[in-house]
Design a protein around this motif. Structure first.
Motif, mmCIF file in Angstrom:
data_model
loop_
_atom_site.group_PDB
_atom_site.id
_atom_site.type_symbol
_atom_site.label_atom_id
_atom_site.label_comp_id
_atom_site.label_asym_id
_atom_site.label_seq_id
_atom_site.Cartn_x
_atom_site.Cartn_y
_atom_site.Cartn_z
ATOM 1 N N TYR A 1 48.881 37.745 41.898
ATOM 2 C CA TYR A 1 49.008 38.947 41.064
ATOM 3 C C TYR A 1 49.821 38.650 39.802
ATOM 4 O O TYR A 1 49.421 39.024 38.699
ATOM 5 N N LEU B 1 42.516 42.865 43.009
ATOM 6 C CA LEU B 1 42.664 41.678 42.148
ATOM 7 C C LEU B 1 41.406 41.428 41.329
ATOM 8 O O LEU B 1 41.493 41.044 40.154
ATOM 9 N N VAL B 2 40.242 41.647 41.924
ATOM 10 C CA VAL B 2 38.992 41.485 41.182
ATOM 11 C C VAL B 2 38.932 42.505 40.047
ATOM 12 O O VAL B 2 38.536 42.173 38.922
ATOM 13 N N LEU C 1 50.130 35.764 47.708
ATOM 14 C CA LEU C 1 49.382 36.868 47.105
ATOM 15 C C LEU C 1 50.163 37.509 45.956
ATOM 16 O O LEU C 1 49.575 37.923 44.956
ATOM 17 N N VAL D 1 44.166 43.909 53.353
ATOM 18 C CA VAL D 1 44.003 42.661 52.609
ATOM 19 C C VAL D 1 42.739 42.721 51.757
ATOM 20 O O VAL D 1 42.742 42.303 50.593
ATOM 21 N N LEU D 2 41.663 43.255 52.309
ATOM 22 C CA LEU D 2 40.427 43.393 51.535
ATOM 23 C C LEU D 2 40.614 44.344 50.355
ATOM 24 O O LEU D 2 40.070 44.117 49.275
ATOM 25 N N TYR E 1 42.376 42.341 47.689
ATOM 26 C CA TYR E 1 41.463 41.410 47.030
ATOM 27 C C TYR E 1 40.552 42.148 46.047
ATOM 28 O O TYR E 1 40.302 41.656 44.946
ATOM 29 N N SER E 2 40.068 43.313 46.435
ATOM 30 C CA SER E 2 39.231 44.079 45.505
ATOM 31 C C SER E 2 40.048 44.540 44.301
ATOM 32 O O SER E 2 39.541 44.584 43.173
#
Length: 114
Positions: free
Chosen positions: A97, A40-41, A93, A33-34, A37-38
């Motif tokens: 995206y 997506l950033v 999620l 999950v992390l 998220y990275s």
């Protein structure tokens, strides 16, 4: 505003980091999950590299993040996902995206119409 060479350098950097972010995606648990998220950033950062001459960095980053999300990510992949992932979380999620990709596509279309 940033000139094209700086945007190009940032774009190449973002594409490289998005490839590196695929590695923790296959690790079970919260690491996947992390990693998403990275990713997506990184996809958000690549939105700012879109210019009238070059939008390939955003497209490459979106493809890499999408493949990582649907195929590699232990939490989000389509086939045999992690047992602790629920459809509600996964769909949320996926929508984040798709929203970022939609904004990028609108921005690319506006740049091409100029």
């Amino acid at each position: 505003m940033l000139n094209k060479s700086v945007k190009n350098l940032i774009g190449c950097f973002v594409v490289g980091l998005s490839v590196l972010a695929l590695a923790p995606s296959v690790v079970p648990g919260s690491m996947a999950v992390l990693a998403f998220y990275s990713s997506l950033v990184l996809l958000l950062v690549s939105l700012f590299t879109i210019s009238s001459a070059n939008h390939r960095h955003f497209q490459l980053t979106a493809i890499i993040v999408g493949v990582g999300m649907l195929v590699l990510n232990d939490y989000l992949r389509v086939v045999m996902p992690s047992p602790e992932s629920t459809w509600t979380n996964r769909i949320a999620l996926y929508l984040v995206y798709l929203t970022i990709c939609g904004v990028g596509m609108i921005k690319i279309k506006r740049q091409l119409n100029r």
